[in-house]
Motif scaffolding. Structure first.
Motif, mmCIF file in Angstrom:
data_model
loop_
_atom_site.group_PDB
_atom_site.id
_atom_site.type_symbol
_atom_site.label_atom_id
_atom_site.label_comp_id
_atom_site.label_asym_id
_atom_site.label_seq_id
_atom_site.Cartn_x
_atom_site.Cartn_y
_atom_site.Cartn_z
ATOM 1 N N GLY A 270 19.911 -76.170 124.541
ATOM 2 C CA GLY A 270 18.919 -74.923 124.171
ATOM 3 C C GLY A 270 17.902 -75.240 123.021
ATOM 4 O O GLY A 270 18.109 -76.171 122.089
ATOM 5 N N THR A 271 16.578 -74.949 123.587
ATOM 6 C CA THR A 271 15.589 -75.690 122.547
ATOM 7 C C THR A 271 14.805 -74.359 121.909
ATOM 8 O O THR A 271 13.910 -74.692 121.339
ATOM 9 C CB THR A 271 14.559 -76.329 123.275
ATOM 10 O OG1 THR A 271 14.267 -75.577 124.655
ATOM 11 C CG2 THR A 271 14.933 -77.987 124.125
ATOM 12 N N THR A 272 15.260 -73.177 121.943
ATOM 13 C CA THR A 272 14.587 -72.080 121.480
ATOM 14 C C THR A 272 15.331 -71.483 120.325
ATOM 15 O O THR A 272 14.793 -70.418 119.708
ATOM 16 C CB THR A 272 14.114 -71.153 122.496
ATOM 17 O OG1 THR A 272 15.454 -70.619 123.004
ATOM 18 C CG2 THR A 272 13.322 -71.656 123.436
ATOM 19 N N LEU A 286 14.461 -84.762 117.841
ATOM 20 C CA LEU A 286 15.654 -84.074 117.796
ATOM 21 C C LEU A 286 15.709 -83.907 119.576
ATOM 22 O O LEU A 286 14.849 -83.805 120.093
ATOM 23 C CB LEU A 286 15.331 -82.511 117.399
ATOM 24 C CG LEU A 286 16.332 -81.497 117.766
ATOM 25 C CD1 LEU A 286 16.659 -80.826 116.466
ATOM 26 C CD2 LEU A 286 15.683 -80.592 118.577
ATOM 27 N N ILE A 287 17.002 -84.063 119.937
ATOM 28 C CA ILE A 287 17.484 -83.827 121.180
ATOM 29 C C ILE A 287 18.542 -82.881 121.251
ATOM 30 O O ILE A 287 19.498 -82.808 120.170
ATOM 31 C CB ILE A 287 17.915 -85.360 121.655
ATOM 32 C CG1 ILE A 287 18.135 -84.996 123.336
ATOM 33 C CG2 ILE A 287 19.134 -85.656 121.371
ATOM 34 C CD1 ILE A 287 18.292 -86.188 123.971
ATOM 35 N N THR A 288 18.567 -81.968 122.132
ATOM 36 C CA THR A 288 19.890 -80.967 122.208
ATOM 37 C C THR A 288 20.467 -81.309 123.520
ATOM 38 O O THR A 288 19.744 -81.892 124.399
ATOM 39 C CB THR A 288 19.051 -79.678 122.378
ATOM 40 O OG1 THR A 288 18.346 -79.556 123.535
ATOM 41 C CG2 THR A 288 18.294 -79.296 121.050
ATOM 42 N N GLY A 289 21.548 -80.718 123.699
ATOM 43 C CA GLY A 289 22.507 -80.767 124.966
ATOM 44 C C GLY A 289 22.917 -82.042 125.071
ATOM 45 O O GLY A 289 23.242 -82.266 126.176
ATOM 46 N N ILE A 290 23.493 -82.884 124.181
ATOM 47 C CA ILE A 290 23.935 -84.328 124.449
ATOM 48 C C ILE A 290 25.696 -83.783 124.812
ATOM 49 O O ILE A 290 26.308 -85.034 125.267
ATOM 50 C CB ILE A 290 24.044 -85.105 123.334
ATOM 51 C CG1 ILE A 290 24.801 -84.702 122.179
ATOM 52 C CG2 ILE A 290 22.773 -85.492 122.908
ATOM 53 C CD1 ILE A 290 25.152 -85.746 120.991
ATOM 54 N N GLY A 291 26.027 -82.794 124.573
ATOM 55 C CA GLY A 291 27.405 -82.270 124.962
ATOM 56 C C GLY A 291 28.624 -82.985 124.187
ATOM 57 O O GLY A 291 28.408 -83.331 123.053
ATOM 58 N N THR A 527 15.399 -64.418 132.197
ATOM 59 C CA THR A 527 16.622 -64.843 132.844
ATOM 60 C C THR A 527 17.861 -64.456 132.313
ATOM 61 O O THR A 527 18.874 -64.895 132.788
ATOM 62 C CB THR A 527 16.476 -66.524 132.674
ATOM 63 O OG1 THR A 527 16.710 -66.644 131.130
ATOM 64 C CG2 THR A 527 15.295 -67.106 132.840
ATOM 65 N N ALA A 528 17.596 -63.373 131.426
ATOM 66 C CA ALA A 528 19.000 -62.937 130.969
ATOM 67 C C ALA A 528 20.238 -63.751 130.382
ATOM 68 O O ALA A 528 20.996 -63.920 130.767
ATOM 69 C CB ALA A 528 19.753 -62.005 131.927
ATOM 70 N N ALA A 529 19.467 -64.809 129.655
ATOM 71 C CA ALA A 529 20.178 -65.904 129.116
ATOM 72 C C ALA A 529 19.875 -66.079 127.531
ATOM 73 O O ALA A 529 18.845 -66.374 127.163
ATOM 74 C CB ALA A 529 19.613 -67.356 129.685
ATOM 75 N N ALA A 535 25.965 -72.258 126.194
ATOM 76 C CA ALA A 535 26.596 -72.055 127.625
ATOM 77 C C ALA A 535 25.494 -71.669 128.696
ATOM 78 O O ALA A 535 25.708 -72.124 129.891
ATOM 79 C CB ALA A 535 27.866 -71.411 127.492
ATOM 80 N N VAL A 536 24.687 -70.876 128.402
ATOM 81 C CA VAL A 536 23.642 -70.586 129.312
ATOM 82 C C VAL A 536 22.460 -71.236 129.294
ATOM 83 O O VAL A 536 21.459 -70.751 129.989
ATOM 84 C CB VAL A 536 23.643 -69.000 129.398
ATOM 85 C CG1 VAL A 536 24.836 -68.511 129.989
ATOM 86 C CG2 VAL A 536 23.223 -68.457 128.198
ATOM 87 N N ALA A 537 22.125 -72.150 128.416
ATOM 88 C CA ALA A 537 20.761 -72.783 127.964
ATOM 89 C C ALA A 537 20.186 -73.345 129.080
ATOM 90 O O ALA A 537 19.017 -73.200 129.360
ATOM 91 C CB ALA A 537 20.928 -73.752 126.978
ATOM 92 N N PRO A 538 20.747 -73.802 130.122
ATOM 93 C CA PRO A 538 20.048 -74.398 131.112
ATOM 94 C C PRO A 538 19.246 -73.511 132.019
ATOM 95 O O PRO A 538 18.344 -73.650 132.623
ATOM 96 C CB PRO A 538 21.116 -75.061 132.217
ATOM 97 C CG PRO A 538 22.191 -75.672 131.159
ATOM 98 C CD PRO A 538 22.315 -74.255 130.204
#
Ligand code: PEP
Ligand code: MG
Length: 626
Positions: A270-272, A286-291, A527-529, A535-538
């Motif tokens: 998620g970037t927002t 900054l990087i996001t979503g590296i899990g 996108t209703a996310a 969990a719904v960032a993609p």
């Protein structure tokens, strides 16, 4: 004795912690009863009891004391109550420019350095319980207290936070619960974690959003002691380290020392989220979503946010080469930053800067003004509403920093993931779909009026635009315009962040000068996310063709100037597409402004097949086309 709770948010975690710390310094048993709710008596030496008494501003407390030092304890409590329990008194704060916030990030999107793990729950698996768990706990408490004292004494800015954390370490009731669990056979860390998790949940269940956020303080203290117990190193970042965090909240992002870290790797996608936005506005790579990739503390890691790569033990030479390339690109962009962004086919696009702290306006190069002043971020650390004068002074300072170019002030955008301490909101099941932005002020027009007055005063001296966030209906626009009154040359707009507003933008914009698309929210609502839910960032991708179709519709039908101030405008590639769709003004995070301008100068908007982009199957295909 009776005392009055004068603080804006009542006895929330920090003042409660101060009270408890004070009480525990006396040989006395002290109780509190809230005379306005009838709750109590509770043990005043226990933070969990005091904070959850939930005493609000204006409530009267009966304080009882017994024991050898009862009289001294009462006198000290009376004194503390008179000082608002250590909270800053209403209206005393200065122009809010957090000193801790400064530029210093490289803005290169690429970083390399030793991994610094922060916020990760300490690993309890490897812990072997011994026969002296109580002793280990006492040692860990002492270590934590020593560290907190150093932090408190070394930080004029955040000393109060660490003071409250210190008090959280000495909660009698909580410590008793931990000791009982240990004598029942639990290891020290397990007992400590259980009890502090419970305490954090108690805070999370409180009514007031600001109080609920204080659960963060409890978790910070929990983790500090767990680190001490398990021998995990503290969170102090070595120079040039890469901070690896599970999630990034706005407060952390705003107070990080950007001169000491090379970058931040966020496990959640998620970037927002606002934490990510703040970090990017400060130019911190900054990087996001590296899990949940395992990252041993201290190992060299590298990432490139543009390609989305995160590597353990990277090829250092290759990373350094990329860094050198980016430095060159940035240098060239900076050299031309003050030139207008004219595309190859001769269209001029204004590129402005998003401002959350004054420093954003000071640091930026080449901005044609500000397309978004986030007032709720600017004053987000205030416990009391800023006065008209304070607001006007801050707005003037921003305009001055931008050389008198136009600034677009957005009225309070409270709600969702942005609580304002001075505007308590009830808990909502779906805050992003609830009372947010303009919706809140139908009940609190006084706060909006003050802000509009500050806007008008600033507009008398320097070019100012004003816009209202989270608008859905034409009635809301009419109401806001009525509240604003005579415009006196002020340009007025709304944000388009709700799909309903995008679809009927021509109706909403009839009496307006401009609209500004907030792609962060427009994306989450289309996108209703939820933008804060990893969990719904993609799904929440600003380049989703559905979002682009709405932007295209707005650009074609609004009938007024169309801007974009959401974070899609900060991505040079996407910025070109937005311009091709007919957007004439882009507002980006500061470090990206020169890069967005440079990319626009290389673009021929007439060559971009927008029809193909709008008809694309998904965001991935849009990226391919770009
Ligand atoms: C947006 O929603 O795109 C926007 C600019 O506002 P914020 O990110 O502050 O909600
Ligand atoms: Mg928004």
């Amino acid at each position: 004795m009776e005392v009055l709770v004068g603080n804006e948010h009542g006895l929330h975690a920090r003042p409660a912690a101060r009270l408890v710390g004070l009480v525990n310094g006396f040989d006395a048993a002290v109780t509190l009863t809230d005379l306005d709710t009838g709750r109590g008596p509770v043990d005043a030496g226990s933070l969990s009891m005091v904070a959850t008494l939930n005493a609000q501003q204006g409530h009267r407390l009966r304080v009882g004391a017994s024991g050898p030092e009862a009289a001294a304890a009462l006198a000290a409590i009376e004194q503390l109550a008179k000082q608002n329990f250590g909270d800053e008194p209403a209206g005393s704060a200065n122009v809010p420019v957090p000193a801790a916030v400064s530029a210093g990030g490289s803005g290169l999107d690429v970083a390399i350095g030793p991994a610094v793990l922060a916020g990760d729950a300490a690993d309890l698996d490897g812990y072997v319980a011994g026969d002296n768990e109580p002793g280990r706990l006492e040692d860990a408490l002492r270590t934590a207290a020593d560290d907190l004292q150093v932090l408190r004494d070394g930080s004029a800015e955040h000393g109060g936070i660490f003071e409250a954390h210190l008090a959280l370490l000495t909660d009698r009731k909580v410590l008793d619960a931990v000791r009982t669990a240990i004598s029942g056979g639990e290891s020290a860390p397990v007992a400590w974690k259980q009890v502090y998790d419970e305490l954090a949940s108690t805070f999370e269940a409180l009514d007031d959003a600001y109080q609920r956020e204080r659960a963060q303080d409890v978790r910070a203290v929990r983790d500090r002691v767990l680190r001490a117990l398990t021998g995990t190193s503290t969170e102090e970042a070595p120079a040039d380290g890469i901070l690896v965090v599970p999630e990034l909240d706005a407060a952390t992002a705003a107070t990080l020392d950007a001169t000491r870290i090379a970058g931040i790797a966020v496990r959640a996608a998620g970037t927002t989220g606002h934490g990510v936005i703040v970090a990017r506005s400060r130019g911190i790579p900054l990087i996001t979503g590296i899990g949940d990739v395992a990252v041993p503390a201290g190992t060299t890691v590298a990432f490139d946010a543009r390609t989305g790569s995160f590597e353990l033990a990277p090829d250092e030479q290759a990373v350094r080469a990329t860094i050198a390339e980016r430095v060159g690109e940035r240098r060239r962009a900076l050299e031309e930053a003050d030139q207008p962004a004219v595309t190859r086919d001769g269209r001029t696009i204004d590129v402005l800067v998003n401002v959350g702290v004054l420093q954003d306006a000071v640091d930026v190069r080449g901005a044609d003004g500000s397309g978004l002043v986030r007032t709720e971020v600017l004053f987000g650390d205030r416990r009391t509403a800023p006065t008209v004068d304070e607001q006007a002074e801050t707005f003037r300072a921003i305009a001055r920093a931008l050389g008198g170019k136009p600034i677009t002030i957005r009225t309070w955008d409270v709600g969702g993931d942005k609580p304002l301490p001075f505007l308590p909101q009830a808990a909502e099941a779906n805050p992003f779909l609830g009372e947010r932005g303009l919706r809140v002020f139908r009940h609190r027009p006084d706060l909006l009026r003050d802000q509009l007055e500050a806007v008008r005063r600033t507009a008398a001296e320097t070019p100012v635009h004003v816009m209202f966030p989270m608008v859905t209906t034409a009635d809301e626009v009419d109401w806001a315009l009525e509240e604003l009154g005579p415009r006196d040359g002020l340009e007025v707009g709304i944000m388009v962040e709700v799909p309903a507003a995008a679809l009927r933008v021509a109706t909403l914009a009839r009496d307006l000068d401009f609209v500004s698309i907030g792609t962060n929210d427009l994306t989450q609502y289309t996108t209703a996310a939820d933008r804060t839910n990893a969990a719904v960032a993609p799904l929440a991708d600003g380049l989703d063709p559905a979002v682009l179709q709405l932007i295209d519709h707005v650009a074609r039908t609004a009938g007024v100037r169309v801007a974009v101030c959401g974070d899609l405008a900060s991505d040079p590639q996407s910025a070109v597409l937005l311009a091709a769709l007919g957007v004439t003004e882009l507002s980006a995070v500061g470090p990206q402004v020169p890069l967005v301008k440079a990319r626009l100068r290389q673009a021929d908007l007439g060559l971009i097949d927008t029809a193909a982009v709008l008809a694309a199957r998904d965001a991935a295909q849009v990226r391919g086309l770009l």
